[in-house]
Scaffold this active site. Structure first.
Site, PDB file in Angstrom:
ATOM      1  N   GLU A   1     -13.617 -34.603 -41.032  1.00 31.90           N
ATOM      2  CA  GLU A   1     -12.265 -34.693 -40.464  1.00 31.90           C
ATOM      3  C   GLU A   1     -11.970 -36.173 -40.326  1.00 31.90           C
ATOM      4  O   GLU A   1     -12.499 -36.831 -39.428  1.00 31.90           O
ATOM      5  CB  GLU A   1     -12.221 -34.012 -39.087  1.00 31.90           C
ATOM      6  CG  GLU A   1     -12.526 -32.530 -39.112  1.00 31.90           C
ATOM      7  CD  GLU A   1     -11.409 -31.698 -39.731  1.00 31.90           C
ATOM      8  OE1 GLU A   1     -10.328 -32.255 -39.971  1.00 31.90           O
ATOM      9  OE2 GLU A   1     -11.641 -30.514 -39.984  1.00 31.90           O
TER      10      GLU A   1
ATOM     11  N   CYS B   1      -5.538 -38.058 -34.313  1.00 29.07           N
ATOM     12  CA  CYS B   1      -5.669 -37.993 -35.773  1.00 29.07           C
ATOM     13  C   CYS B   1      -4.453 -37.342 -36.399  1.00 29.07           C
ATOM     14  O   CYS B   1      -4.156 -37.564 -37.564  1.00 29.07           O
ATOM     15  CB  CYS B   1      -6.917 -37.210 -36.131  1.00 29.07           C
ATOM     16  SG  CYS B   1      -6.968 -35.595 -35.348  1.00 29.07           S
TER      17      CYS B   1
END
Ligand code: NAP
Length: 672
Positions: free
Chosen positions: A258, A297
């Protein structure tokens, strides 16, 4: 505040490193608040402990037992949440930011617990899909199954959500039955360490299930095997370094990445100033810039608007950002806290400098210190470029802070291409009230983005927002975002399991997976199955009913009673003209009702309620004068609590030629 030594947790014991310690500073005051390090840990022995002690203990439990464990862990976190809030503000987080991290983290455990109890069996093997017929007579079939990996999940987490980031990985991992070693990011590790401590002190976990590394991972990667999973969250640079470790390639170690992402948000061509969608867009871009000081993010890094509306957008955003109150996150009225560290502040400033080669700053000053002292404070920075195709940095450089760039697009195709220019992202949002625009966007951009939110005036109030990953939806994205996928309900659990195609006799496979499979033996007994409690109901226990004739009077009676006078039941000529029927047929619902009449045992007993049918198919028409009978077989059963549980019955309705008229799964709630 006194400097705390953060502890590792290895082989079920706390361990303080005494050499190579790194200092950790408060994001708000700049004071050193903790020292952290992992020197001296025996990483090979930690892996061995997880594999020999933690894995077997977790694999002995059923999915439901592990799901209950997750709920208890979530409750343990919630019971001591104020201790976590007390630490969290030191990371620069406001109460709202802390809520996302702490209560959002516990909520993720609750969500996985609930999914585990409702969607997974109360057994240890997960059946995937239906039986595949592999032989003419049905004595040899195929069935996909999932079993837990027998290694360790190594979770390497980013600094921005020290609690949520840990728990969103632990939920699916523990539910799958796999032990984990957690390595939080150093700068906010003191919050992760405390949340970890709460879980260990709750006494809920079996030995070896969890271990903690509060520093470098030493030679750990050297000892990874095919049964291990690395789940990494952080920068693209670190991901690349770790993913290219020779052991990862040699042993085919699963690697979930990720990474960072230049997420886009797009104002639809229909959403002119004055429309609700325009206002929602402005609000969301500003919110995504400032929540958690933009250290998410999924935050919106690129905001795109039709060229005609870009000036209006700039003005509206400037006005909104001017209202942001930056300061000590504990202070009343502060809406944005600090970045997580001075190092992070330096890195955001450097990224903004790079961005200014492609775009100009229209709000905020990266060099100003909006709060006196040594905290890592920065104001929100809005940039603008009017030539997005000639400004590569705005699509390539992630400033992991309260920084976004606005840019114009020419038409919808241009907007799609610009959104995809980020080369893969975690989240995209589109603000439009025009479904044709949305359809074009989904088709044109879906392949580049892990999650897409289409927001309009009807969904805004209840929306979970552009930036929130949810436990029931997949989180992750292609390309630059890392190509990983996490969460997504049960999907996330299977990332820690191996899918195997089993082949064999239906009876054998049925016993292995503890679920009755088509073709396996059906055992009949003296006692009606509705007279048995769950604990007395064997898988495969079957009731074969008497048969009854379905007459034309039955069909007409049913039609009149229910009002369902559809021609296929009532008009011989019209029914014959239908390519499927040879004349009037019984209603499907009549067949279901008669089926219940045949199999039900009426007196009060262990069956509490019918709560649904699944997979219903009508396979052969039933004509007036045909007979029907039912076979009812226990497929699975699981106890939910002391009062009740669920029984899934495979139901087959046959005609007098033993052709299957209807098949379905019946769900009942029963006494345990
Ligand atoms: P980072 O510097 O890449 O660090 C991530 C993690 O990797 C930290 O725990 C770090 O530990 C560890 N690490 C670094 N070098 C390592 C090595 N050689 N071996 C083992 N572990 C190592 O990223 P970050 O600054 O913490 O996080 C910010 C970035 O993460 C941003 O780019 C953001 O977009 C991304 N992010 C992505 C997601 C997502 O879900 N896709 C979520 C959050 C953040 P130390 O702290 O001890 O160095």
């Amino acid at each position: 505040m006194k400097t705390q030594t953060l502890l590792n947790y290895a082989r079920d014991e706390w361990y303080a490193a005494s050499t190579s310690l790194a200092e950790v500073q408060s994001a708000v005051t700049g004071e050193t608040i903790a020292v952290t390090g992992s020197a001296g840990l025996d990483f090979a022995a930690m892996l061995d402990h997880a594999r020999r002690v933690g894995g077997p203990a977790l694999r002995r439990m059923t999915f439901h037992e592990r799901a209950h464990m997750l709920k208890a862990l979530g409750l343990a976190i919630m019971a001591r949440k104020e201790e976590l809030y007390e630490l969290s503000w030191q990371t620069g987080a406001t109460r709202t930011d802390g809520w996302i991290d702490i209560e959002g983290g516990a909520g993720t455990l609750f969500s996985f617990s609930s999914k585990g109890r409702r969607e997974l069996p109360n057994s240890r093997i997960l059946v995937d899909g239906n039986v595949e017929m592999l032989s003419r007579h049905g004595s040899f079939v195929g069935q996909h199954v999932f079993t837990p990996l027998q290694g360790v999940a190594l979770h390497i987490n980013a600094f921005n959500f020290p609690v949520w980031g840990m728990l969103e990985k632990l939920g699916p991992t523990l539910l799958a039955g796999v032990p984990a070693i957690v390595k939080p990011a150093s700068s906010t590790g003191y919050v992760a360490e405390h949340a970890f401590r709460i879980m260990i002190e709750s006494g809920i976990l079996p030995p070896g299930a969890l271990q903690l590394i509060m520093g470098g991972v030493g030679d750990l990667f050297e000892h990874l095997t095919l049964q291990d999973v690395v789940s990494f969250t952080g920068s693209a640079q670190t991901a690349m370094k770790l993913q290219s470790h020779p052991v990862i390639a040699r042993e085919s170690v699963r690697f979930i990445a990720e990474r960072d992402s230049l997420n886009a948000s797009v104002l639809g061509p229909d959403a002119a100033p004055g429309t609700p969608e325009f206002d929602l867009f402005v609000k969301e871009v500003a919110r995504e810039m400032t929540v958690k000081a933009g250290q998410k993010c999924t935050a919106i890094r690129r905001a795109m608007a039709p060229a005609a509306h870009i000036d209006a957008l700039e003005e509206a955003l400037r006005q909104r950002l001017a209202k942001v109150r930056i300061g000590d996150p504990r202070e009343e009225g502060v809406t944005m806290g600090a970045l997580a560290s001075r190092a992070q502040l330096a890195s955001v400033r450097a990224a903004v400098t790079e961005l200014t080669r492609s775009a100009r700053i229209v709000a905020g000053d990266p060099d100003a210190s909006p709060v006196a002292g040594n905290g890592a404070f920065i104001s929100p920075i809005l940039l603008r470029t009017d030539d997005p195709w000639g400004s590569p940095a705005v699509h390539d450089v992630e400033a992991f802070g309260p920084v976004s760039t606005i840019m114009p697009y020419r038409d919808l195709a241009d907007a799609v291409a610009l959104a995809n220019r980020g080369m893969g992202s975690l989240a995209l949002s589109l603000f439009t009230y025009d479904s044709a625009v949305a359809e074009e966007f989904v088709l044109g951009a879906g392949a580049y983005h892990g999650r897409m939110m289409i927001l309009d005036r009807t969904s805004a109030k209840e929306s979970t927002g552009h930036g929130s990953p949810l436990p029931v939806l997949v989180h992750g994205g292609p390309g630059r975002a890392g190509g990983g996928e996490e969460m997504g309900g049960v999907r996330g659990v299977t990332h820690y399991m191996q899918r195997t195609a089993l082949q064999g006799a239906p009876e054998m496979l049925s016993r292995v997976v503890r679920q009755w499979l088509p073709g396996a033996a059906k055992a009949e007994g003296e006692i009606h199955p509705f007279r048995k409690r769950i604990s007395e109901l064997e898988i495969g226990y079957t009731l074969k009913t008497a048969s009854r004739i379905v007459t034309l009077e039955d069909i007409e009676h049913f039609a009149e009673f229910t009002g369902d006078n559809f021609y296929a039941h009532m008009d011989e000529e019209a029914a014959r003209a239908n390519p499927i029927f040879d004349g009037r047929v019984a209603h499907g619902y009549l067949i279901l009702s008669f089926a219940a009449g045949l199999f039900v045992d009426p007196a009060p007993g262990p069956v509490l309620a019918n709560y649904g049918l699944e997979g219903l198919r009508f396979l052969t028409p039933l004509y007036p004068g045909d007979a029907m009978r039912v076979e009812l077989t226990v497929k699975t059963r699981s106890v939910r609590n002391e009062e009740m549980g669920e029984v899934r019955w495979a139901v087959f309705v046959f005609n007098q030629k033993d052709e299957v008229v209807a098949s379905y799964d019946l769900l009942t709630m029963n006494r345990p």
